[in-house]
Design an enzyme around this catalytic site. Structure first.
Site, PDB file in Angstrom:
ATOM      1  N   TYR A 299       0.863  -1.188   0.000  1.00 56.75           N
ATOM      2  CA  TYR A 299       0.000   0.000   0.000  1.00 56.75           C
ATOM      3  C   TYR A 299       0.897   1.235   0.000  1.00 56.75           C
ATOM      4  O   TYR A 299       2.018   1.191  -0.492  1.00 56.75           O
ATOM      5  CB  TYR A 299      -1.003  -0.074   1.173  1.00 56.75           C
TER       6      TYR A 299
ATOM      7  N   ARG B  93      -7.888  10.598  -8.207  1.00 55.21           N
ATOM      8  CA  ARG B  93      -6.980  11.274  -7.274  1.00 55.21           C
ATOM      9  C   ARG B  93      -6.245  10.193  -6.483  1.00 55.21           C
ATOM     10  O   ARG B  93      -6.500   9.962  -5.318  1.00 55.21           O
ATOM     11  CB  ARG B  93      -7.802  12.167  -6.344  1.00 55.21           C
TER      12      ARG B  93
ATOM     13  N   GLU C 246     -12.912   5.021  -2.639  1.00 55.01           N
ATOM     14  CA  GLU C 246     -11.510   5.319  -2.350  1.00 55.01           C
ATOM     15  C   GLU C 246     -10.901   6.198  -3.429  1.00 55.01           C
ATOM     16  O   GLU C 246     -11.067   5.932  -4.627  1.00 55.01           O
ATOM     17  CB  GLU C 246     -10.737   3.988  -2.279  1.00 55.01           C
ATOM     18  N   ASP C 247     -10.198   7.222  -3.011  1.00 57.30           N
ATOM     19  CA  ASP C 247      -9.429   8.071  -3.925  1.00 57.30           C
ATOM     20  C   ASP C 247     -10.255   8.659  -5.067  1.00 57.30           C
ATOM     21  O   ASP C 247      -9.823   8.672  -6.226  1.00 57.30           O
ATOM     22  CB  ASP C 247      -8.204   7.309  -4.463  1.00 57.30           C
TER      23      ASP C 247
ATOM     24  N   ASP D 275     -13.259   6.044   2.973  1.00 62.44           N
ATOM     25  CA  ASP D 275     -12.193   5.987   3.978  1.00 62.44           C
ATOM     26  C   ASP D 275     -11.362   7.267   4.014  1.00 62.44           C
ATOM     27  O   ASP D 275     -10.915   7.676   5.085  1.00 62.44           O
ATOM     28  CB  ASP D 275     -11.282   4.779   3.720  1.00 62.44           C
ATOM     29  N   ASP D 276     -11.146   7.900   2.854  1.00 63.77           N
ATOM     30  CA  ASP D 276     -10.351   9.142   2.828  1.00 63.77           C
ATOM     31  C   ASP D 276     -10.984  10.191   3.730  1.00 63.77           C
ATOM     32  O   ASP D 276     -10.296  11.010   4.336  1.00 63.77           O
ATOM     33  CB  ASP D 276     -10.269   9.717   1.405  1.00 63.77           C
TER      34      ASP D 276
ATOM     35  N   LYS E  77      -5.727  -2.108  -0.894  1.00 57.56           N
ATOM     36  CA  LYS E  77      -6.579  -1.818   0.276  1.00 57.56           C
ATOM     37  C   LYS E  77      -7.301  -3.091   0.742  1.00 57.56           C
ATOM     38  O   LYS E  77      -7.397  -3.356   1.942  1.00 57.56           O
ATOM     39  CB  LYS E  77      -7.599  -0.750  -0.120  1.00 57.56           C
TER      40      LYS E  77
ATOM     41  N   ASN F  29       1.350  13.071   3.848  1.00 53.40           N
ATOM     42  CA  ASN F  29       2.192  11.970   3.358  1.00 53.40           C
ATOM     43  C   ASN F  29       2.749  12.316   1.984  1.00 53.40           C
ATOM     44  O   ASN F  29       2.130  13.094   1.267  1.00 53.40           O
ATOM     45  CB  ASN F  29       1.351  10.697   3.226  1.00 53.40           C
TER      46      ASN F  29
HETATM   47  P1  NAD Z   1      -6.858  17.052  -0.625  1.00 57.08           P
HETATM   48  O1  NAD Z   1      -6.213  17.307  -1.905  1.00 57.08           O
HETATM   49  O2  NAD Z   1      -8.300  16.701  -0.598  1.00 57.08           O
HETATM   50  O3  NAD Z   1      -6.682  18.327   0.330  1.00 57.08           O
HETATM   51  C1  NAD Z   1      -5.512  19.088   0.434  1.00 57.08           C
HETATM   52  C2  NAD Z   1      -5.932  20.448   0.937  1.00 57.08           C
HETATM   53  O4  NAD Z   1      -4.773  21.196   1.270  1.00 57.08           O
HETATM   54  C3  NAD Z   1      -6.720  21.253  -0.093  1.00 57.08           C
HETATM   55  O5  NAD Z   1      -7.924  21.655   0.449  1.00 57.08           O
HETATM   56  C4  NAD Z   1      -5.869  22.490  -0.316  1.00 57.08           C
HETATM   57  O6  NAD Z   1      -6.661  23.641  -0.372  1.00 57.08           O
HETATM   58  C5  NAD Z   1      -5.019  22.538   0.942  1.00 57.08           C
HETATM   59  N1  NAD Z   1      -3.787  23.262   0.688  1.00 57.08           N
HETATM   60  C6  NAD Z   1      -2.948  23.167  -0.361  1.00 57.08           C
HETATM   61  N2  NAD Z   1      -1.950  24.060  -0.233  1.00 57.08           N
HETATM   62  C7  NAD Z   1      -2.161  24.723   0.913  1.00 57.08           C
HETATM   63  C8  NAD Z   1      -1.473  25.773   1.569  1.00 57.08           C
HETATM   64  N3  NAD Z   1      -0.365  26.297   1.085  1.00 57.08           N
HETATM   65  N4  NAD Z   1      -1.984  26.215   2.720  1.00 57.08           N
HETATM   66  C9  NAD Z   1      -3.097  25.685   3.249  1.00 57.08           C
HETATM   67  N5  NAD Z   1      -3.787  24.686   2.655  1.00 57.08           N
HETATM   68  C10 NAD Z   1      -3.318  24.214   1.501  1.00 57.08           C
HETATM   69  O7  NAD Z   1      -6.035  15.917   0.081  1.00 57.08           O
HETATM   70  P2  NAD Z   1      -6.453  15.066   1.370  1.00 57.08           P
HETATM   71  O8  NAD Z   1      -6.976  13.753   0.965  1.00 57.08           O
HETATM   72  O9  NAD Z   1      -7.279  15.891   2.242  1.00 57.08           O
HETATM   73  O10 NAD Z   1      -5.027  14.789   1.999  1.00 57.08           O
HETATM   74  C11 NAD Z   1      -4.223  15.855   2.456  1.00 57.08           C
HETATM   75  C12 NAD Z   1      -2.967  15.303   3.095  1.00 57.08           C
HETATM   76  O11 NAD Z   1      -3.322  14.538   4.243  1.00 57.08           O
HETATM   77  C13 NAD Z   1      -2.192  14.372   2.188  1.00 57.08           C
HETATM   78  O12 NAD Z   1      -0.823  14.639   2.299  1.00 57.08           O
HETATM   79  C14 NAD Z   1      -2.501  13.003   2.719  1.00 57.08           C
HETATM   80  O13 NAD Z   1      -1.407  12.126   2.545  1.00 57.08           O
HETATM   81  C15 NAD Z   1      -2.714  13.274   4.182  1.00 57.08           C
HETATM   82  N6  NAD Z   1      -3.610  12.271   4.789  1.00 57.08           N
HETATM   83  C16 NAD Z   1      -3.193  11.646   5.924  1.00 57.08           C
HETATM   84  C17 NAD Z   1      -4.006  10.696   6.524  1.00 57.08           C
HETATM   85  C18 NAD Z   1      -3.556  10.016   7.783  1.00 57.08           C
HETATM   86  O14 NAD Z   1      -2.583  10.415   8.363  1.00 57.08           O
HETATM   87  N7  NAD Z   1      -4.240   9.010   8.248  1.00 57.08           N
HETATM   88  C19 NAD Z   1      -5.230  10.366   5.943  1.00 57.08           C
HETATM   89  C20 NAD Z   1      -5.633  11.038   4.795  1.00 57.08           C
HETATM   90  C21 NAD Z   1      -4.819  12.000   4.226  1.00 57.08           C
END
Ligand code: NAD
Length: 557
Positions: A105, A158, A247-248, A270-271, A176, A412
């Site tokens: 994964y 995505r 997912e995604d 899950d996201d 997954k 991540n």
């Molecule tokens: P996403 O693309 O839906 O959201 C990213 C957000 O960040 C967007 O809303 C964007 O507006 C914002 N952003 C971008 N640049 C920015 C900046 N300079 N200042 C403030 N905000 C900014 O992605 P997501 O699915 O929400 O995931 C976001 C991050 O969280 C990823 O890196 C992902 O790996 C991580 N994540 C971690 C976990 C976990 O730890 N369990 C789970 C899900 C996602």
């Protein structure tokens, strides 16, 4: 509920014989077939004479695995094993879950998805593509399993942080579902990975001669909604009880699809929801350290995408349930920041729908520091994908107002983390309570060891899936995710908290998933959504129905 077939009989009746049997990954034992099975199933002479135990097969496979020289080859090796002998694959995965999860994964599956058309070897799962849309209803019958417990579906729009990968996204549902099986003992024969191929806007892929999907731009608007609806109708008709996990999907569809389908069919995302629950679990653990109360926390979430909204919703639900807050009062405890600054009502017209519920009154603030200055948060969560944005100034400004800042840098991979574990501890003089999306090693600071927890969705989704399947619930509710978060938080001991560790060791994933599943089942029994009577011994019922990667003796029929 139908009992799972794996453990119910001491022997498994098998129709296939000889080479057909060796070619079926769900039945193949390779050199592990006993002499009596070799006689009864026409296998004499088709495998080397020595009968090998599964433990020795594990040893041989691991030896070969260690000869692989890069992560993509390691991924290919494991998937080839998956396609050859599932029992052995899951045995190895379960016994080495911490080491192998990052290969099958995230992050390595990302590389595998990028290269999908180039490394493709054998079909797994189902593809619902634009050109076949008129045939979805018949296509589902091509899958020869009448019982499916769970489908994971992506439209490839995505994939992780890699954007639109079209049909290459298939690596995600495959990976997954492997984690559902290893993590919670969901029966692999009753899982189905799916890609909904609605085209791709990735022109590089469309021009790649080895690309395997539809070479058209993505469907949009009503055409997109219609193909999703046709897909859902077809699979729901064939497998009405199956859990569908989205997912995604890109944000412009993910929220709308979840809202549209969560009351109609058994599904979750899950996201959004899994991320929310695993983060809430970490917060509940952190509050055991600070002695704080959830409903009184002031939470700044940096990033305002799927993860942010999922986290915000779960915290709000937790505040409402545990602190009796109204929806409005709970939302008022949350500050969302996107790339344009604080999410506020004066930006309402430009805001994506999923941000609007959290738009605050008052003037927008331009950046994270000004928000920290104005809000004095007790909890700061990074889900922005923006490396290094939790600076020394940010953390020290936060610490001026709270003695133990709770800091979750969840982006991540590690290279995108808002700050490192070491930075969080050193900049706050050891006061920060820290968790991250990607793993960090323990940190020794001023002679004290800190163990940063990894806020990994894997602590939640396998157990939620198992609980939903076993209770036969008709819906996966917010209360189930809240209960799942509580169950996970309950797995963290005082000894772990003493070193700042907010999540248990992943090696205990089966125990954790059992607790999470039990919590989900209890909600289903209490709210009436379960379709079975509560077993007297729920834990035993869950254990009994978990798939174990062991060879069962076969009986020829
Ligand atoms: P996403 O693309 O839906 O959201 C990213 C957000 O960040 C967007 O809303 C964007 O507006 C914002 N952003 C971008 N640049 C920015 C900046 N300079 N200042 C403030 N905000 C900014 O992605 P997501 O699915 O929400 O995931 C976001 C991050 O969280 C990823 O890196 C992902 O790996 C991580 N994540 C971690 C976990 C976990 O730890 N369990 C789970 C899900 C996602």
């Amino acid at each position: 509920m139908q009992p799972l077939d794996i453990h119910d009989s001491p022997t498994l009746p098998v129709k296939k014989r000889g080479r057909d049997l060796l070619r079926d990954p769900s039945l193949n034992k390779g050199t592990g077939f006993a002499d009596s099975e070799r006689d009864a199933l026409g296998l004499r002479g088709l495998v080397p004479p020595e009968v090998v135990s599964i433990d020795d097969q594990v040893q041989r496979a691991l030896e070969n695995y260690q000869h692989q020289t890069n992560d993509l080859d390691r991924y290919i090796f494991l998937e080839t094993l998956h396609d050859r002998n599932e029992t052995l694959y899951y045995r190895i995965l379960l016994e080495n879950i911490r080491e192998l999860t990052p290969i099958i994964y995230t992050p390595v599956v990302g590389q595998a998805c990028q290269q999908f058309g180039h490394i493709y070897r054998r079909a797994r799962g189902m593809y619902f593509n634009v050109s076949s849309q008129a045939n979805f209803q018949e296509m589902v019958n091509n899958w020869n399993q009448d019982e499916i417990d769970i489908l994971v579906v992506t439209d490839g729009s995505r994939i992780l942080g890699l954007g639109d990968l079209g049909t290459n996204g298939m690596g995600i549902p495959i990976g997954k579902l492997s984690l559902y099986v290893a993590g919670a003992g969901i029966n692999p024969n009753r899982t189905l990975p799916v890609v909904l191929d609605v085209g791709t806007n990735n022109t590089k892929l469309r021009d790649d001669i080895l690309y395997l999907g539809e070479r058209i731009p993505r469907l949009t608007g009503t055409e997109y909604d219609k193909i999703v609806a046709d897909f859902i109708t077809a699979v729901h008709k064939r497998w009405p009880k199956a859990l569908i996990q989205f997912e995604d999907f890109s944000n412009n569809h993910a929220f709308a699809l979840l809202e549209r389908y969560r009351k109609q069919i058994l599904c979750f995302n899950d996201d959004i929801q899994g991320t929310g629950a695993v983060t809430l679990a970490g917060i509940l653990g952190a509050l055991r350290i600070t002695g704080g109360v959830l409903a009184q926390q002031r939470v700044v979430i940096f990033g305002a995408g799927s993860a942010a909204r999922g986290i915000a919703d779960q915290i709000v639900n937790g505040m409402m349930v545990s602190g009796n807050l109204s929806l409005e009062a709970a939302r008022n405890q949350i500050w969302l920041i996107d790339s344009k600054g604080l999410v506020t009502q004066d930006r309402l017209k430009q805001l994506a729908p999923h941000k609007q519920a959290f738009a605050r009154s008052g003037a927008s603030l331009p950046d994270l520091l000004s928000v920290i200055d104005a809000v004095h948060p007790s909890i700061l969560i990074g889900v922005s994908g923006q490396k290094g944005t939790f600076t020394k100034t940010i953390l020290q400004t936060m610490q001026q107002h709270v003695p133990r800042p709770i800091v979750f840098a969840l982006s991540n991979p590690t290279s995108k983390s808002e700050c490192t574990a070491e930075q969080a501890y050193t900049w706050t003089n050891g006061a920060a309570i820290f968790a991250s999306g990607s793993p960090f090693s323990p940190v020794t600071y001023k002679g004290q060891v800190f163990v940063p927890g990894q806020c990994n969705n894997m602590y939640i989704f396998p157990g939620v899936g198992l609980g939903a399947i076993l209770s036969g619930t008709t819906q996966v509710s917010d209360q189930m995710f809240y209960a799942a978060a509580g169950a996970l938080a309950g797995e963290v001991t005082e000894e772990m908290l003493a070193v700042g560790q907010l999540y248990p060791d992943l090696s205990y994933i089966r125990d954790i998933s059992t607790e999470v599943a039990a919590a989900v089942c209890e909600v289903a029994f209490a709210d009436g959504s379960a379709t079975i009577a509560r077993p007297d011994d729920l834990m035993n019922f869950i254990h009994k129905n978990m798939y174990q990667p062991e060879y069962v003796p076969y009986q020829a029929i």
